[in-house]
Design a protein around this motif. Structure first.
Motif, mmCIF file in Angstrom:
data_model
loop_
_atom_site.group_PDB
_atom_site.id
_atom_site.type_symbol
_atom_site.label_atom_id
_atom_site.label_comp_id
_atom_site.label_asym_id
_atom_site.label_seq_id
_atom_site.Cartn_x
_atom_site.Cartn_y
_atom_site.Cartn_z
ATOM 1 N N LEU A 108 -38.512 -67.321 -8.224
ATOM 2 C CA LEU A 108 -37.576 -67.246 -7.185
ATOM 3 C C LEU A 108 -37.200 -68.402 -6.455
ATOM 4 O O LEU A 108 -36.171 -68.900 -5.918
ATOM 5 C CB LEU A 108 -37.948 -65.980 -6.346
ATOM 6 C CG LEU A 108 -37.736 -64.624 -7.008
ATOM 7 C CD1 LEU A 108 -38.383 -63.638 -5.888
ATOM 8 C CD2 LEU A 108 -36.444 -64.122 -7.165
ATOM 9 N N ALA A 109 -38.545 -69.120 -6.013
ATOM 10 C CA ALA A 109 -38.448 -70.399 -5.328
ATOM 11 C C ALA A 109 -37.668 -71.339 -6.101
ATOM 12 O O ALA A 109 -36.931 -72.363 -5.486
ATOM 13 C CB ALA A 109 -39.836 -70.858 -4.970
ATOM 14 N N GLY A 110 -37.911 -71.445 -7.484
ATOM 15 C CA GLY A 110 -37.185 -72.292 -8.252
ATOM 16 C C GLY A 110 -35.939 -72.318 -8.488
ATOM 17 O O GLY A 110 -34.987 -73.336 -8.439
ATOM 18 N N PHE A 111 -35.326 -71.148 -8.492
ATOM 19 C CA PHE A 111 -33.902 -70.791 -9.189
ATOM 20 C C PHE A 111 -33.167 -70.036 -8.393
ATOM 21 O O PHE A 111 -31.881 -69.926 -8.458
ATOM 22 C CB PHE A 111 -33.953 -70.092 -10.438
ATOM 23 C CG PHE A 111 -34.724 -71.250 -11.301
ATOM 24 C CD1 PHE A 111 -34.380 -72.439 -11.929
ATOM 25 C CD2 PHE A 111 -36.002 -70.867 -12.004
ATOM 26 C CE1 PHE A 111 -34.888 -73.244 -12.532
ATOM 27 C CE2 PHE A 111 -36.704 -71.499 -12.832
ATOM 28 C CZ PHE A 111 -36.194 -72.967 -13.207
ATOM 29 N N GLY A 112 -33.594 -69.070 -7.447
ATOM 30 C CA GLY A 112 -32.872 -68.262 -6.453
ATOM 31 C C GLY A 112 -32.897 -66.844 -7.027
ATOM 32 O O GLY A 112 -33.894 -66.561 -7.709
ATOM 33 N N GLY A 113 -31.613 -66.018 -6.787
ATOM 34 C CA GLY A 113 -31.565 -64.747 -7.431
ATOM 35 C C GLY A 113 -31.202 -64.547 -8.807
ATOM 36 O O GLY A 113 -31.502 -65.385 -9.697
ATOM 37 N N ALA A 114 -30.855 -63.375 -9.076
ATOM 38 C CA ALA A 114 -30.592 -63.087 -10.395
ATOM 39 C C ALA A 114 -29.868 -63.980 -11.394
ATOM 40 O O ALA A 114 -30.308 -64.392 -12.377
ATOM 41 C CB ALA A 114 -30.052 -61.502 -10.376
ATOM 42 N N TRP A 115 -28.844 -64.516 -10.857
ATOM 43 C CA TRP A 115 -27.779 -65.123 -11.602
ATOM 44 C C TRP A 115 -28.396 -66.725 -11.486
ATOM 45 O O TRP A 115 -28.161 -67.316 -12.314
ATOM 46 C CB TRP A 115 -26.470 -64.900 -11.158
ATOM 47 C CG TRP A 115 -25.899 -63.801 -11.204
ATOM 48 C CD1 TRP A 115 -25.156 -63.355 -12.400
ATOM 49 C CD2 TRP A 115 -25.813 -62.503 -10.347
ATOM 50 N NE1 TRP A 115 -24.882 -62.012 -12.375
ATOM 51 C CE2 TRP A 115 -25.363 -61.445 -11.137
ATOM 52 C CE3 TRP A 115 -26.285 -62.303 -9.170
ATOM 53 C CZ2 TRP A 115 -25.227 -60.121 -10.889
ATOM 54 C CZ3 TRP A 115 -26.299 -60.950 -8.789
ATOM 55 C CH2 TRP A 115 -25.939 -59.834 -9.418
ATOM 56 N N GLY A 116 -28.891 -66.958 -10.324
ATOM 57 C CA GLY A 116 -29.604 -68.251 -10.268
ATOM 58 C C GLY A 116 -30.634 -68.439 -11.645
ATOM 59 O O GLY A 116 -30.600 -69.422 -12.320
ATOM 60 N N ILE A 117 -31.411 -67.315 -11.505
ATOM 61 C CA ILE A 117 -32.544 -67.253 -12.678
ATOM 62 C C ILE A 117 -31.841 -67.351 -14.124
ATOM 63 O O ILE A 117 -32.116 -68.008 -15.157
ATOM 64 C CB ILE A 117 -33.574 -66.307 -12.613
ATOM 65 C CG1 ILE A 117 -34.204 -66.278 -11.161
ATOM 66 C CG2 ILE A 117 -34.307 -66.170 -13.740
ATOM 67 C CD1 ILE A 117 -35.205 -65.215 -10.713
ATOM 68 N N ALA A 118 -30.934 -66.348 -14.392
ATOM 69 C CA ALA A 118 -30.409 -66.097 -15.391
ATOM 70 C C ALA A 118 -29.528 -67.540 -16.083
ATOM 71 O O ALA A 118 -29.572 -67.670 -17.166
ATOM 72 C CB ALA A 118 -29.140 -65.083 -15.518
ATOM 73 N N ARG A 119 -28.996 -68.333 -15.271
ATOM 74 C CA ARG A 119 -28.272 -69.609 -15.718
ATOM 75 C C ARG A 119 -29.266 -70.634 -15.788
ATOM 76 O O ARG A 119 -28.775 -71.699 -16.234
ATOM 77 C CB ARG A 119 -27.165 -69.587 -14.518
ATOM 78 C CG ARG A 119 -26.155 -68.617 -14.467
ATOM 79 C CD ARG A 119 -25.062 -68.914 -13.541
ATOM 80 N NE ARG A 119 -24.183 -67.761 -13.188
ATOM 81 C CZ ARG A 119 -23.347 -67.674 -12.116
ATOM 82 N NH1 ARG A 119 -23.420 -68.635 -11.411
ATOM 83 N NH2 ARG A 119 -22.431 -66.648 -12.273
ATOM 84 N N SER A 120 -30.476 -70.638 -15.285
ATOM 85 C CA SER A 120 -31.406 -71.718 -15.335
ATOM 86 C C SER A 120 -31.989 -72.173 -16.868
ATOM 87 O O SER A 120 -32.618 -73.091 -17.028
ATOM 88 C CB SER A 120 -32.518 -71.327 -14.477
ATOM 89 O OG SER A 120 -33.324 -70.363 -15.146
ATOM 90 N N GLY A 121 -32.042 -70.992 -17.776
ATOM 91 C CA GLY A 121 -32.469 -71.080 -18.843
ATOM 92 C C GLY A 121 -34.149 -70.834 -19.092
ATOM 93 O O GLY A 121 -34.680 -71.265 -19.857
ATOM 94 N N ALA A 122 -34.539 -70.400 -17.807
ATOM 95 C CA ALA A 122 -36.049 -70.204 -17.783
ATOM 96 C C ALA A 122 -36.521 -69.244 -18.696
ATOM 97 O O ALA A 122 -35.740 -68.238 -19.159
ATOM 98 C CB ALA A 122 -36.381 -69.662 -16.306
ATOM 99 N N GLU A 123 -37.668 -69.231 -19.426
ATOM 100 C CA GLU A 123 -38.310 -68.342 -20.307
ATOM 101 C C GLU A 123 -39.407 -67.497 -19.658
ATOM 102 O O GLU A 123 -39.986 -68.056 -18.678
ATOM 103 C CB GLU A 123 -38.537 -69.316 -21.642
ATOM 104 C CG GLU A 123 -37.313 -69.805 -22.160
ATOM 105 C CD GLU A 123 -37.899 -70.765 -23.321
ATOM 106 O OE1 GLU A 123 -39.197 -70.821 -23.613
ATOM 107 O OE2 GLU A 123 -37.009 -71.044 -24.221
ATOM 108 N N GLY A 124 -39.681 -66.649 -20.498
ATOM 109 C CA GLY A 124 -40.700 -65.623 -19.965
ATOM 110 C C GLY A 124 -40.387 -64.377 -19.515
ATOM 111 O O GLY A 124 -39.295 -64.037 -19.369
#
Length: 245
Positions: free
Chosen positions: A199-215
């Motif tokens: 959450l601290a790195g990318f923000g909310g749901a759409w920030g995380i979804a668009r970040s390409g983060a895995e896991g």
């Protein structure tokens, strides 16, 4: 102070302490209406005559000078003995003077018995001094503590503050997530450090979804976003900024 050998019981909930009161009437009473930067001091003798009434800075040297000028056997009475009043209590004791506390409720009730209605520091200090002299049963003791106990109390107070701040911040974060994407708010475990880092790195749901983060946590955030309608871009950016903070 109210009777020969009578004891004053402390109202300190952290330590049930009984402080022995002076066995004789004090030579004078110094009432202190304490403040952050300065106090108002009202010194009266046992006959009720005002010997001095003036402000004093909340500084060690100024307080030491005030207490040194007070007659021997003066009782110092404060309306607050912690935080802004703690230095005055310590310096009064260092000067060999007795210290007592007039609780706020008692001071408020007593104020109505004296002439005048304006609430000023000067009047409040006079009320404290005259109430202490005339109604000694209204006073509470100021319990002395050893260094170890004082340190423990300070650390406990700081811990309470940190816990309260953490609870407030978590509640605020959940409110932001719930307003934007309830599915993500339900999936987030704020006791999990990896969720907090995401959450601290990318923000909310759409920030995380668009970040390409895995896991698995990023996947859960992506699923929550996919099952929800995204707010307008400006609101998504606002949400991301709030969450990352």
């Amino acid at each position: 102070m109210s009777a020969e050998g009578e004891a004053i019981r402390s109202n300190d909930y952290r330590k049930d302490t009984t402080v022995k009161a002076p066995s004789t009437r004090p030579a004078a009473v110094l009432g202190l209406d304490v403040g952050k930067s300065s106090h108002w001091a009202c010194l009266i003798d046992r006959d009720g005559e005002v010997l001095a009434s003036a402000p004093v800075r909340n500084r060690e040297a100024e307080l030491d000078a005030l207490f040194a000028s007070a007659p021997a056997g003066t009782l110092v009475v404060v309306d607050q003995f912690r935080n802004i009043g703690s230095l005055a209590v310590r310096r009064a004791r260092a000067a060999g003077l007795g210290v007592a506390h007039l609780p706020g409720l008692a001071a408020s009730r007593a104020a109505g018995l004296f002439a005048g209605e304006a609430k000023t520091d000067e009047r409040d200090a006079a009320v404290i001094a005259r109430t202490a002299l005339g109604v000694p049963d209204s006073l509470s003791g100021v319990p002395g503590r050893g260094e170890a106990l004082e340190a423990a109390r300070a650390l406990s107070s700081q811990r309470d503050h940190v816990v309260a701040c953490a609870t407030r911040d978590k509640n605020r974060l959940r409110a932001v997530l719930l307003e934007s994407c309830p599915a993500l708010e339900a999936a987030v475990d704020l006791s999990d450090r990896r969720w907090l880092e995401l959450l601290a790195g990318f923000g909310g749901a759409w920030g995380i979804a668009r970040s390409g983060a895995e896991g698995p946590r990023a996947e859960a955030a992506g699923e929550a976003a996919a099952a929800s309608t995204a707010p307008p871009p400006a609101l998504v950016e606002a949400e991301n900024r709030q969450v990352r903070c």
